[in-house]
Design a protein around this motif. Sequence first.
Motif, PDB file in Angstrom:
ATOM      1  N   UNK A 172      -4.466   6.980   3.295  1.00  0.00           N
ATOM      2  CA  UNK A 172      -4.127   5.798   4.100  1.00  0.00           C
ATOM      3  C   UNK A 172      -5.389   5.055   4.520  1.00  0.00           C
ATOM      4  N   UNK A 173      -6.436   5.811   4.823  1.00  0.00           N
ATOM      5  CA  UNK A 173      -7.716   5.177   5.151  1.00  0.00           C
ATOM      6  C   UNK A 173      -8.275   4.442   3.942  1.00  0.00           C
ATOM      7  N   UNK A 174      -8.153   5.026   2.740  1.00  0.00           N
ATOM      8  CA  UNK A 174      -8.610   4.354   1.524  1.00  0.00           C
ATOM      9  C   UNK A 174      -7.871   3.038   1.308  1.00  0.00           C
ATOM     10  N   UNK A 175      -6.576   3.031   1.663  1.00  0.00           N
ATOM     11  CA  UNK A 175      -5.754   1.835   1.458  1.00  0.00           C
ATOM     12  C   UNK A 175      -5.900   0.819   2.589  1.00  0.00           C
ATOM     13  N   UNK A 176      -6.455   1.236   3.735  1.00  0.00           N
ATOM     14  CA  UNK A 176      -6.512   0.340   4.882  1.00  0.00           C
ATOM     15  C   UNK A 176      -5.176   0.187   5.563  1.00  0.00           C
ATOM     16  N   UNK A 177      -4.360   1.230   5.498  1.00  0.00           N
ATOM     17  CA  UNK A 177      -3.017   1.198   6.078  1.00  0.00           C
ATOM     18  C   UNK A 177      -2.002   1.710   5.073  1.00  0.00           C
ATOM     19  N   UNK A 197       0.856  -1.190   0.000  1.00  0.00           N
ATOM     20  CA  UNK A 197       0.000   0.000   0.000  1.00  0.00           C
ATOM     21  C   UNK A 197       0.890   1.238   0.000  1.00  0.00           C
ATOM     22  N   UNK A 198       0.793   1.991  -1.081  1.00  0.00           N
ATOM     23  CA  UNK A 198       1.728   3.097  -1.301  1.00  0.00           C
ATOM     24  C   UNK A 198       0.950   4.378  -1.611  1.00  0.00           C
ATOM     25  N   UNK A 246      -1.969  13.643  -4.887  1.00  0.00           N
ATOM     26  CA  UNK A 246      -1.501  12.394  -4.306  1.00  0.00           C
ATOM     27  C   UNK A 246      -2.352  11.255  -4.836  1.00  0.00           C
ATOM     28  N   UNK A 247      -1.745  10.075  -4.874  1.00  0.00           N
ATOM     29  CA  UNK A 247      -2.410   8.889  -5.409  1.00  0.00           C
ATOM     30  C   UNK A 247      -2.165   7.710  -4.486  1.00  0.00           C
ATOM     31  N   UNK A 248      -3.200   6.927  -4.243  1.00  0.00           N
ATOM     32  CA  UNK A 248      -3.100   5.708  -3.450  1.00  0.00           C
ATOM     33  C   UNK A 248      -2.960   4.515  -4.381  1.00  0.00           C
ATOM     34  N   UNK A 249      -1.868   3.761  -4.219  1.00  0.00           N
ATOM     35  CA  UNK A 249      -1.602   2.585  -5.043  1.00  0.00           C
ATOM     36  C   UNK A 249      -1.689   1.328  -4.198  1.00  0.00           C
ATOM     37  N   UNK A 250      -2.372   0.328  -4.704  1.00  0.00           N
ATOM     38  CA  UNK A 250      -2.355  -1.000  -4.112  1.00  0.00           C
ATOM     39  C   UNK A 250      -1.853  -1.964  -5.185  1.00  0.00           C
ATOM     40  N   UNK A 251      -0.717  -2.581  -4.930  1.00  0.00           N
ATOM     41  CA  UNK A 251      -0.065  -3.460  -5.904  1.00  0.00           C
ATOM     42  C   UNK A 251       0.136  -2.744  -7.239  1.00  0.00           C
ATOM     43  N   UNK A 252       0.524  -1.477  -7.159  1.00  0.00           N
ATOM     44  CA  UNK A 252       0.832  -0.700  -8.358  1.00  0.00           C
ATOM     45  C   UNK A 252      -0.373  -0.164  -9.100  1.00  0.00           C
ATOM     46  N   UNK A 253      -1.575  -0.373  -8.574  1.00  0.00           N
ATOM     47  CA  UNK A 253      -2.807   0.054  -9.236  1.00  0.00           C
ATOM     48  C   UNK A 253      -3.419   1.217  -8.459  1.00  0.00           C
TER      49      UNK A 253
END
Length: 408
Positions: free
Chosen positions: A319-324, A208-209, A220-227
């Motif tokens: 961070x909330x969108x990513x769950x951490x 989670x990035x 800013x952008x939230x990435x999960x596994x590069x997506x």
Amino acid sequence: MPLLLTLNAGSSSIKFSLTPLPGAKGTPLPAPLAHGQVSGIGGAAARLSLRSSLHGKQEQALPTVASGRSGHEQALDAVLHWLEQHLPEEKVALVSHRVVHGGVHFAQPMRLDAQVLAQLDALAPLAPLHQPHNLAGIRSAMAAFGQALQVACFDTAFHRQHPFVADTFALPRRFYDEGVRRYGFHGLSYEYIARTLQAHWPALHQGRVIVAHLGNGASMCALRQGVSIDSSMGFTALDGLPMGTRCGQIDPGVLLYLLTEKGYSPEQLTELLYQQSGLKGLSGLSNDVRELLQSEQPQAGQALDYFVARCQREIGALSASLGGLDALVFTGGIGENAVPIRQRILQDLGWIGIDFDPAANATHGSSHAGAQPQGQISQPGSRVSVLVLPTDEERMLAEHALALWQAV
């Protein structure tokens, strides 16, 4: 030798690169023959700076913008003139353009023709600082390189797989169906950072990035596994973080008040929100973070305080969108170079698991001798890793265009 030209028109600059096209399919792109930018567009000190493998480093001041012509048109003329002078025997066979807004329908690079151009023209009101300049660049390149394949790469495309809750506004559903959605921007930059993480920090790439693209335009952008799963920007490039001259997040009731009670016209409101707000409006001095950091005026400090606070708030929200959170990456002109801004953002984020290293931060992206262009600026034991990574939107433009070129 056929060449690939990339054109990246931002709100205050035009970046470009010129690269030989590889002969065999599957062969990676070589290093550019030349790359550079026109900076300071719209100001009194616009300059063309470039570096060429044949002609070294060059800089030149641009003359005063003629009446009735935009700074971007003049800047593009300067780039094309340099190409004609220095590479008269070479053939530009492929041109790749950054286009900020692709709307609902353009979710991948597209070959440009009259029909596509007409559709992109219709999206200009959604990105008035960028889209008209993008399209002016396309038309100028079509005139200059009539036989070349012209390709559009969209900043919104990287975000098109957002979940519904990150893609919509709480308006009647018909507006969503008509395309009133949260699109997100800076997608070419985020895509490049995702690829860099995959290549050099694969464990972080799988996690989670948050990527903070901080510059004259900031998001800013939230990435999960590069997506991409969420972004601070929305329907237009006004939303989210405060920027050089753009307001960022604002209560829509303020806009209604300005229209109904203060008598603002839509044109005046557009000028206010896009050109007179953000760091420039808050400080009353400048949209340039370097100038604000050097200023002793209290308004300069207040503008930077607001910018830092909104960055911290957005990191918490994403961070909330990513769950951490597993990693935070800084990129863009401010993110890569403004050491004090990074420090001020990070020093209050211990609660989220960031233990940053002030000494490492001071030696990454700063202007002093021996500074490193990228690397980790968190302590080795920090639960959340923090990196500074330079972005390269021109590389993404080149790679996407090459893929289309080789598929023809």
